[in-house]
Design a protein around this motif. Structure first.
Motif, PDB file in Angstrom:
ATOM      1  N   VAL A  85      44.145  35.609  59.541  1.00  0.00           N
ATOM      2  CA  VAL A  85      44.647  36.409  60.669  1.00  0.00           C
ATOM      3  C   VAL A  85      44.961  37.794  60.114  1.00  0.00           C
ATOM      4  N   TYR A  86      45.269  38.750  60.990  1.00  0.00           N
ATOM      5  CA  TYR A  86      45.656  40.084  60.513  1.00  0.00           C
ATOM      6  C   TYR A  86      47.072  40.047  59.946  1.00  0.00           C
ATOM      7  N   GLY A  87      47.274  40.784  58.849  1.00  0.00           N
ATOM      8  CA  GLY A  87      48.589  40.863  58.225  1.00  0.00           C
ATOM      9  C   GLY A  87      49.235  42.211  58.500  1.00  0.00           C
TER      10      GLY A  87
ATOM     11  N   HIS B 144      63.613  34.898  56.651  1.00  0.00           N
ATOM     12  CA  HIS B 144      62.303  34.266  56.595  1.00  0.00           C
ATOM     13  C   HIS B 144      61.439  34.967  55.559  1.00  0.00           C
ATOM     14  N   PRO B 145      61.007  34.238  54.526  1.00  0.00           N
ATOM     15  CA  PRO B 145      60.289  34.878  53.426  1.00  0.00           C
ATOM     16  C   PRO B 145      58.875  35.325  53.813  1.00  0.00           C
ATOM     17  N   LEU B 146      58.362  36.283  53.046  1.00  0.00           N
ATOM     18  CA  LEU B 146      57.039  36.851  53.307  1.00  0.00           C
ATOM     19  C   LEU B 146      56.070  36.465  52.190  1.00  0.00           C
ATOM     20  N   ILE B 147      54.815  36.382  52.513  1.00  0.00           N
ATOM     21  CA  ILE B 147      53.783  36.145  51.502  1.00  0.00           C
ATOM     22  C   ILE B 147      53.434  37.475  50.844  1.00  0.00           C
ATOM     23  N   VAL B 148      53.344  37.473  49.496  1.00  0.00           N
ATOM     24  CA  VAL B 148      52.865  38.662  48.793  1.00  0.00           C
ATOM     25  C   VAL B 148      51.365  38.504  48.554  1.00  0.00           C
TER      26      VAL B 148
ATOM     27  N   CYS C 278      65.787  35.511  49.913  1.00  0.00           N
ATOM     28  CA  CYS C 278      66.849  35.132  48.965  1.00  0.00           C
ATOM     29  C   CYS C 278      66.607  33.785  48.303  1.00  0.00           C
ATOM     30  N   GLN C 279      65.397  33.268  48.399  1.00  0.00           N
ATOM     31  CA  GLN C 279      65.099  32.008  47.710  1.00  0.00           C
ATOM     32  C   GLN C 279      64.665  32.321  46.275  1.00  0.00           C
ATOM     33  N   ASP C 280      64.590  31.281  45.460  1.00  0.00           N
ATOM     34  CA  ASP C 280      64.196  31.455  44.063  1.00  0.00           C
ATOM     35  C   ASP C 280      62.670  31.366  43.910  1.00  0.00           C
ATOM     36  N   THR C 281      61.963  31.394  45.035  1.00  0.00           N
ATOM     37  CA  THR C 281      60.506  31.226  44.997  1.00  0.00           C
ATOM     38  C   THR C 281      59.829  32.395  45.707  1.00  0.00           C
ATOM     39  N   VAL C 282      58.519  32.526  45.461  1.00  0.00           N
ATOM     40  CA  VAL C 282      57.755  33.564  46.136  1.00  0.00           C
ATOM     41  C   VAL C 282      56.394  32.978  46.549  1.00  0.00           C
ATOM     42  N   GLY C 283      55.922  33.382  47.717  1.00  0.00           N
ATOM     43  CA  GLY C 283      54.611  32.935  48.209  1.00  0.00           C
ATOM     44  C   GLY C 283      53.553  33.953  47.810  1.00  0.00           C
ATOM     45  N   LEU C 284      52.457  33.485  47.213  1.00  0.00           N
ATOM     46  CA  LEU C 284      51.394  34.386  46.745  1.00  0.00           C
ATOM     47  C   LEU C 284      50.036  33.963  47.301  1.00  0.00           C
ATOM     48  N   ARG C 285      49.222  34.986  47.619  1.00  0.00           N
ATOM     49  CA  ARG C 285      47.886  34.680  48.135  1.00  0.00           C
ATOM     50  C   ARG C 285      46.947  35.841  47.837  1.00  0.00           C
ATOM     51  N   VAL C 286      45.704  35.519  47.465  1.00  0.00           N
ATOM     52  CA  VAL C 286      44.629  36.512  47.370  1.00  0.00           C
ATOM     53  C   VAL C 286      43.695  36.251  48.543  1.00  0.00           C
TER      54      VAL C 286
ATOM     55  N   ALA D 123      53.504  42.741  50.778  1.00  0.00           N
ATOM     56  CA  ALA D 123      54.159  41.720  51.583  1.00  0.00           C
ATOM     57  C   ALA D 123      53.559  41.817  52.971  1.00  0.00           C
ATOM     58  N   ALA D 124      53.074  40.695  53.484  1.00  0.00           N
ATOM     59  CA  ALA D 124      52.423  40.760  54.802  1.00  0.00           C
ATOM     60  C   ALA D 124      52.524  39.452  55.554  1.00  0.00           C
ATOM     61  N   PRO D 125      53.350  39.419  56.586  1.00  0.00           N
ATOM     62  CA  PRO D 125      53.305  38.289  57.516  1.00  0.00           C
ATOM     63  C   PRO D 125      52.177  38.532  58.511  1.00  0.00           C
TER      64      PRO D 125
ATOM     65  N   LEU E  87      52.678  20.067  50.652  1.00  0.00           N
ATOM     66  CA  LEU E  87      52.035  20.846  51.713  1.00  0.00           C
ATOM     67  C   LEU E  87      53.091  21.314  52.710  1.00  0.00           C
ATOM     68  N   LEU E  88      53.270  22.647  52.829  1.00  0.00           N
ATOM     69  CA  LEU E  88      54.273  23.172  53.766  1.00  0.00           C
ATOM     70  C   LEU E  88      53.661  23.563  55.103  1.00  0.00           C
ATOM     71  N   ARG E  89      52.384  23.959  55.083  1.00  0.00           N
ATOM     72  CA  ARG E  89      51.714  24.331  56.340  1.00  0.00           C
ATOM     73  C   ARG E  89      50.246  23.967  56.207  1.00  0.00           C
ATOM     74  N   PRO E  90      49.704  23.170  57.129  1.00  0.00           N
ATOM     75  CA  PRO E  90      48.281  22.838  57.041  1.00  0.00           C
ATOM     76  C   PRO E  90      47.434  24.045  57.432  1.00  0.00           C
TER      77      PRO E  90
ATOM     78  N   PRO F  69      64.927  27.330  56.953  1.00  0.00           N
ATOM     79  CA  PRO F  69      63.559  27.542  57.433  1.00  0.00           C
ATOM     80  C   PRO F  69      62.698  28.250  56.400  1.00  0.00           C
ATOM     81  N   ARG F  70      62.236  27.511  55.395  1.00  0.00           N
ATOM     82  CA  ARG F  70      61.398  28.116  54.365  1.00  0.00           C
ATOM     83  C   ARG F  70      60.095  28.635  54.958  1.00  0.00           C
ATOM     84  N   VAL F  71      59.581  27.914  55.915  1.00  0.00           N
ATOM     85  CA  VAL F  71      58.312  28.303  56.507  1.00  0.00           C
ATOM     86  C   VAL F  71      58.526  28.493  57.995  1.00  0.00           C
TER      87      VAL F  71
HETATM   88  O1  TXA Z   1      47.114  33.347  56.534  1.00  0.00           O
HETATM   89  C1  TXA Z   1      48.237  33.757  56.291  1.00  0.00           C
HETATM   90  O2  TXA Z   1      49.018  33.178  55.531  1.00  0.00           O
HETATM   91  C2  TXA Z   1      48.667  35.067  56.962  1.00  0.00           C
HETATM   92  C3  TXA Z   1      47.833  36.219  56.402  1.00  0.00           C
HETATM   93  C4  TXA Z   1      48.270  37.555  56.894  1.00  0.00           C
HETATM   94  O3  TXA Z   1      47.845  36.153  54.995  1.00  0.00           O
HETATM   95  N1  TXA Z   1      50.059  35.302  56.769  1.00  0.00           N
HETATM   96  C5  TXA Z   1      50.999  34.588  57.390  1.00  0.00           C
HETATM   97  O4  TXA Z   1      52.277  35.075  57.126  1.00  0.00           O
HETATM   98  O5  TXA Z   1      50.757  33.652  58.104  1.00  0.00           O
HETATM   99  P1  TXA Z   1      53.554  34.579  57.937  1.00  0.00           P
HETATM  100  O6  TXA Z   1      54.693  35.337  57.374  1.00  0.00           O
HETATM  101  O7  TXA Z   1      53.298  34.710  59.389  1.00  0.00           O
HETATM  102  O8  TXA Z   1      53.660  33.115  57.509  1.00  0.00           O
HETATM  103  C6  TXA Z   1      53.851  32.838  56.139  1.00  0.00           C
HETATM  104  C7  TXA Z   1      54.755  31.682  55.957  1.00  0.00           C
HETATM  105  C8  TXA Z   1      56.097  31.919  56.595  1.00  0.00           C
HETATM  106  O9  TXA Z   1      56.319  30.898  57.518  1.00  0.00           O
HETATM  107  C9  TXA Z   1      57.065  31.875  55.441  1.00  0.00           C
HETATM  108  O10 TXA Z   1      58.252  31.196  55.791  1.00  0.00           O
HETATM  109  C10 TXA Z   1      56.278  31.143  54.362  1.00  0.00           C
HETATM  110  O11 TXA Z   1      54.972  31.533  54.559  1.00  0.00           O
HETATM  111  N2  TXA Z   1      56.734  31.537  53.043  1.00  0.00           N
HETATM  112  C11 TXA Z   1      56.623  32.733  52.451  1.00  0.00           C
HETATM  113  N3  TXA Z   1      57.265  32.726  51.267  1.00  0.00           N
HETATM  114  C12 TXA Z   1      57.789  31.507  51.110  1.00  0.00           C
HETATM  115  C13 TXA Z   1      58.587  30.877  50.101  1.00  0.00           C
HETATM  116  N4  TXA Z   1      58.981  31.517  49.021  1.00  0.00           N
HETATM  117  N5  TXA Z   1      58.936  29.577  50.285  1.00  0.00           N
HETATM  118  C14 TXA Z   1      58.549  28.910  51.378  1.00  0.00           C
HETATM  119  N6  TXA Z   1      57.810  29.455  52.370  1.00  0.00           N
HETATM  120  C15 TXA Z   1      57.434  30.727  52.243  1.00  0.00           C
END
Ligand code: TXA
Ligand code: MG
Length: 334
Positions: free
Chosen positions: A29-31, A55-59, A107-115, A137-139, A190-193, A220-222
């Motif tokens: 999807v668009y970020g 709510h955390p963001l994906i880097v 504020c969690q001790d983890t980070v979400g990463l994606r290429v 960082a892009a939701p 698996l946190l999100r299918p 709400p981690r995700v």
């Molecule tokens: O496909 C995707 O993942 C898209 C594109 C733009 O990359 N991004 C996306 O971002 O869906 P967002 O923010 O809408 O959803 C990402 C999910 C959020 O629900 C967030 O809670 C979770 O990733 N997330 C990010 N960092 C996290 C972390 N450290 N621990 C647990 N969940 C995390």
């Protein structure tokens, strides 16, 4: 006249360096992107989306080589999954490196990463990264709780002036958000299918992938895993195929204007409010959010969606449909 590709990337990078928001296409999807190391820029994301700050963001990174700048531990599982699935629709949750902003991690001790696997996103990320492996960082570029955008027009419609620039990369190939796997607590959860199935991850890892999600966590981690999400404004109901005609007749009998999204062909009375969905899962996912937006814009009183098959291949699509249905009932999350 529109700018050339290189000029657009250069302008986008200049805006990001100046702390502005740039929306960009990915294969999912668009970020809505901001410099992940700039707290003021990251704050603009939450303001634009109307998203709660915890709510955390994906880097998003240009390549797997940048992971070590953002994660303090790289388990073998992360290296394996990155080598197999990146660039691609997979997000890994890892223990965060020192210096990663609290605003990004919630504020969690983890980070979400994606290429991500989109030429425009990869060009943008490569140009932005620089020597210190910067990331974006892009939701998803939608208002909180609403339908994720799968075209540049969706983003403009959703966020308008809140975003300095929208890079237009055409419609997204996958159409639903990335698979999220948590590797931060030993094992894989698996946190999100998403388009990459748990079974595919398990095969590469040579071990089980546990089913997880926000329901099992204490916060709400995700956000995409909260029950009500990805929702149109029009009430949406999921109906088994066999019950669809009856449900349609009953709703019309109550005087409702009903729009339908179904894989099966319309009955004679289907009319133009019957939207045909792809029978195959990849096509269905690709079109899903654009169709939900179209159906939402018709001005119907009710959207009926024919249930999808109850098997592993359809898990991610079924998950998004269930949340869309719940989201239109409980609007408090938007
Ligand atoms: O496909 C995707 O993942 C898209 C594109 C733009 O990359 N991004 C996306 O971002 O869906 P967002 O923010 O809408 O959803 C990402 C999910 C959020 O629900 C967030 O809670 C979770 O990733 N997330 C990010 N960092 C996290 C972390 N450290 N621990 C647990 N969940 C995390
Ligand atoms: Mg989202």
């Amino acid at each position: 006249m529109s700018q050339g590709y290189d000029e657009q990337i250069a302008r986008a990078v200049a805006l990001l360096r100046a702390g502005e928001l740039v929306a960009f296409p990915t294969e999912t999807v668009y970020g809505l992107g901001a410099d992940a190391s700039n707290p003021l820029a990251v704050a603009k994301i939450f303001a634009a989306k109307g998203r709660p700050a915890d709510h955390p963001l994906i880097v998003h990174l240009a390549s797997a080589g940048a992971m070590k700048r953002w994660a303090r531990e790289l388990p073998a599982a992360a290296e394996k999954l990155a080598a197999t699935f990146w660039p691609g629709p997979l997000t890994m949750i890892l223990k965060r490196a020192p210096g990663v902003l609290d605003q990004v991690t919630g504020c969690q001790d983890t980070v979400g990463l994606r290429v991500p696997n989109h030429p425009l996103a990869l060009a943008l990320l490569a140009e932005f990264a620089g020597a210190d492996h910067g990331g974006l960082a892009a939701p998803s570029a939608n208002r909180f709780g609403r339908i994720s955008p799968t075209s540049a027009d969706h983003v403009r419609h959703e966020l308008g002036d809140a975003v300095a620039m929208v890079l237009d990369g055409g419609p997204c190939a996958v159409g639903i958000e990335s698979t999220i796997v948590d590797l931060s607590r030993g094992g894989a959860v698996l946190l999100r299918p998403g388009a990459i199935a748990a079974a595919e991850l398990a095969q590469v890892l040579g071990s089980e992938v546990e089913a997880g999600g926000a329901d099992t966590a204490d916060r709400p981690r995700v956000s995409g895993s909260l029950a009500a999400h990805y929702a149109p404004a029009t009430p949406l109901q999921l109906v088994p195929a066999a019950a669809l005609s009856d449900a349609l007749a009953a709703a019309r009998g109550r005087g409702l204007r009903v729009a339908v999204l179904a894989r099966s062909a319309p009955p004679d009375s289907g009319g133009r409010l019957w939207h045909q969905a792809s029978a195959a899962v990849a096509g269905y996912a690709h079109d899903l959010y654009a169709k939900l937006r179209e159906l939402d814009a018709i001005g119907a009183d009710l959207i009926l969606v024919e249930s999808v098959p109850d098997d592993a291949a359809w898990l991610a699509v079924a998950d998004r449909l269930r949340r869309a249905a719940q989201g239109t009932v409980a609007q408090d999350e938007t």
